[in-house]
Design a protein around this motif. Sequence first.
Motif, PDB file in Angstrom:
ATOM      1  N   ALA A  69       1.459   9.154  -5.800  1.00  0.00           N
ATOM      2  CA  ALA A  69       1.688  10.535  -5.369  1.00  0.00           C
ATOM      3  C   ALA A  69       2.777  11.199  -6.209  1.00  0.00           C
ATOM      4  O   ALA A  69       2.663  12.374  -6.573  1.00  0.00           O
ATOM      5  N   LEU A 112       0.824  -1.211   0.000  1.00  0.00           N
ATOM      6  CA  LEU A 112       0.000   0.000   0.000  1.00  0.00           C
ATOM      7  C   LEU A 112       0.859   1.263   0.000  1.00  0.00           C
ATOM      8  O   LEU A 112       0.598   2.205  -0.759  1.00  0.00           O
ATOM      9  N   VAL A 113       1.876   1.287   0.837  1.00  0.00           N
ATOM     10  CA  VAL A 113       2.755   2.462   0.909  1.00  0.00           C
ATOM     11  C   VAL A 113       3.531   2.632  -0.400  1.00  0.00           C
ATOM     12  O   VAL A 113       3.677   3.744  -0.911  1.00  0.00           O
ATOM     13  N   TRP A 131       1.086   3.986  -2.936  1.00  0.00           N
ATOM     14  CA  TRP A 131       0.792   5.395  -2.683  1.00  0.00           C
ATOM     15  C   TRP A 131       1.961   6.282  -3.099  1.00  0.00           C
ATOM     16  O   TRP A 131       1.766   7.349  -3.686  1.00  0.00           O
ATOM     17  N   ASP A 132       3.175   5.843  -2.820  1.00  0.00           N
ATOM     18  CA  ASP A 132       4.352   6.622  -3.200  1.00  0.00           C
ATOM     19  C   ASP A 132       4.427   6.761  -4.718  1.00  0.00           C
ATOM     20  O   ASP A 132       4.735   7.835  -5.235  1.00  0.00           O
TER      21      ASP A 132
END
Length: 54
Positions: A24, A16-17, A20-21
Amino acid sequence: MEYRNYVIAAYAVFVLVLGWDFIASRLQIRRELRNARMRATRGAARRPNSELSR
């Protein structure tokens, strides 16, 4: 076997991280390119069109 749920959760959070990175950074690049195009358009509109107007 008792740590399997924790390992699965850790990998899920990592994915997930990481996702997202990635998203973004793509959004930031798109925003900065749009801002650069808008600045270039404004700069071109302010410049005179001919050499005689100097």
